[in-house]
Scaffold this active site. Structure first.
Site, PDB file in Angstrom:
ATOM      1  N   SER A 190      42.506  34.296  37.115  1.00  0.00           N
ATOM      2  CA  SER A 190      42.394  32.889  36.737  1.00  0.00           C
ATOM      3  C   SER A 190      43.595  32.059  37.142  1.00  0.00           C
ATOM      4  CB  SER A 190      42.171  32.777  35.228  1.00  0.00           C
ATOM      5  OG  SER A 190      43.198  33.455  34.527  1.00  0.00           O
ATOM      6  N   HIS A 218      35.785  33.814  35.680  1.00  0.00           N
ATOM      7  CA  HIS A 218      36.015  32.844  36.759  1.00  0.00           C
ATOM      8  C   HIS A 218      35.211  33.197  38.016  1.00  0.00           C
ATOM      9  CE1 HIS A 218      39.118  30.241  35.016  1.00  0.00           C
ATOM     10  NE2 HIS A 218      39.526  31.322  34.383  1.00  0.00           N
ATOM     11  N   LYS A 249      32.446  28.358  31.158  1.00  0.00           N
ATOM     12  CA  LYS A 249      33.047  27.845  32.391  1.00  0.00           C
ATOM     13  C   LYS A 249      31.933  27.357  33.325  1.00  0.00           C
ATOM     14  CE  LYS A 249      37.470  30.008  31.807  1.00  0.00           C
ATOM     15  NZ  LYS A 249      37.829  31.285  31.194  1.00  0.00           N
TER      16      LYS A 249
END
Ligand SMILES: *Cc1c(COP(=O)(O)O)cnc(C)c1O
Length: 415
Positions: A190, A218, A249
């Protein structure tokens, strides 16, 4: 009075120390939805300022997508606002099960269990499946939530140097006598935006009979040809034993996470993982939204393709401007500044230019590695990125860091 002057003084001193070191974090208030264009109140009390957001985890631009909002509304109307229960008491609706099936299908695993967040998934997994006779071998740059999960588990912990496969192999040999071995890594890291060497890790794990644990927070939704994640990119789908990921996310950005992988491991979590047993179920409105997100992503690759193009444009632009970047090909593009104060000054000046990107410094990244982590989204249009590049060039010039090496920047500003 239990909160004495002495107690209060200790905290005031500590907080002052954080401030004096230039490490104090402040929040900026966003008054709009999460999107490429946002409205920000900063400093607090000032009038709203329009800005382009280039630091959200909204990789696919789905956080405020009309179809997702519509699905969430339907979920809210039909299934209600909250469940007021953990999963195993009375917190499981059919849509929770449906989402678990859909995630399993999307990631190409055997089974999935939802958690209130990926932080909880990581906090709960290791303790649920390991004993003191086992070993956890983690990359040195794994996410903080994994480190917390490791702390809670009774197994022995060891690490290998970041993405260093020879070092990992040494550690696997060193721990050959343990009952079970788990190798632990992020898919996309990340803070640096680099990708784990999953293909090599799969080979090593097979050779030394170790399970492979992968955090895809991610990655899920946009890494790999059809956005399934790092395992797709590295050609090892179906070969990862445990994947954890977040819905907070790229996958809509609301909240929630999961453990997805081998059937027995998921079942162990359902029996023993404490955040699953003791924290509230994901709200129906979020479950409905994530279901719609997975439907969108399974129907075509338009969004992840656009994100790839945007990312190429952005990396090339920053490089040509003369910034020091971390290499890679993911939408996480760190602009290295090394010094914490410089990172905050650059961030503040960018904001003046209408670009929202905050500085990262210790303890979020190692000491002396302060940076502005930019994150590209399919929600960005080229005009957003062009405007942001122009601002970066202007601010970079002001601080005289364009075309400068790491050493030169450190010489000017310290680290
Ligand atoms: C953001 C993140 C998490 C935490 O996800 P939440 O669902 O927000 O708790 C876990 N692991 C990694 C690698 C992350 O980047």
């Amino acid at each position: 009075m239990a909160y004495s002057d002495k107690t209060k003084g200790i905290y005031q001193e500590t907080l002052k120390g954080i401030r004096d070191a230039g490490l104090f974090k402040v929040e900026r208030f966003i008054h709009s939805t999460q999107a490429a264009d946002i409205e920000v109140e900063f400093p607090v009390g000032s009038t709203l300022k329009k800005a382009i957001n280039i630091c959200a985890n909204n990789y696919l631009g789905l956080s405020s997508h009309p179809d997702v909002i519509k699905a969430a509304h339907e979920g809210l109307d039909v299934r209600g606002y909250g469940m007021s229960s953990v999963r195993f008491i009375c917190g499981t609706q059919d849509i929770h099960k449906e989402l678990e099936h859909k995630v399993t299908e999307f990631l190409g695993t055997e089974d999935t269990i939802l958690f209130p967040s990926c932080m909880d998934a990581n906090a709960g997994f290791f303790e649920a499946v390991l004993t003191k006779d086992d070993v956890m071998i983690s990359d040195r740059l794994v996410h903080a939530s994994i480190i917390d999960g490791i702390r809670l588990a009774p197994a022995i912990h060891d690490t290998f140097k970041h993405s260093d496969m020879a070092h990992l192999e040494n550690k696997l040999q060193l721990h050959a006598d343990k009952r079970l071995k788990v190798v632990i890594t992020d898919g996309v890291f990340s803070m640096d935006g680099d990708t784990a060497k999953l293909d090599e890790m799969v080979v090593l794990c097979e050779k030394y009979d170790a399970m492979l644990f992968l955090d895809e927070s991610h990655s899920s939704g946009f890494i790999g040809k059809t956005g399934r994640g790092t395992h797709e990119k590295c050609g090892v789908m179906g070969k990862i034993d445990v994947i954890t990921t977040t819905f907070g996310k790229a996958l809509g950005g609301a909240s929630g996470g999961c453990v997805s992988g081998r059937k027995e491991l998921v079942e162990m979590c359902r029996q023993k993982a404490r955040p699953y047993l003791f924290s509230n179920t994901i709200a129906p409105v979020v479950v409905s939204g994530v279901l719609r997100v997975l439907e969108i992503l399974s129907s075509n690759t338009e969004r992840r393709d656009k994100l790839e193009k945007n990312t190429e444009f952005w990396r090339k632009g920053l490089k040509e401007a003369g910034f020091v970047l971390k290499d890679g090909d993911t939408p996480i593009v760190p602009v290295m500044l090394f010094n914490a104060k410089l990172a905050q000054d650059v961030s503040r000046d960018l904001f003046e230019e209408g670009i929202y990107a905050i500085g990262f410094f210790f303890p979020v990244v190692p000491q002396g590695q302060a940076r502005i982590r930019t994150q590209i989204s399919a929600g960005h249009e080229i005009h957003h990125l062009e405007k942001a590049l122009e601002a970066f060039r202007k601010v970079g010039k002001k601080y005289n860091i364009l075309g400068k090496t790491k050493e030169e920047i450190i010489q000017m500003y310290g680290n």
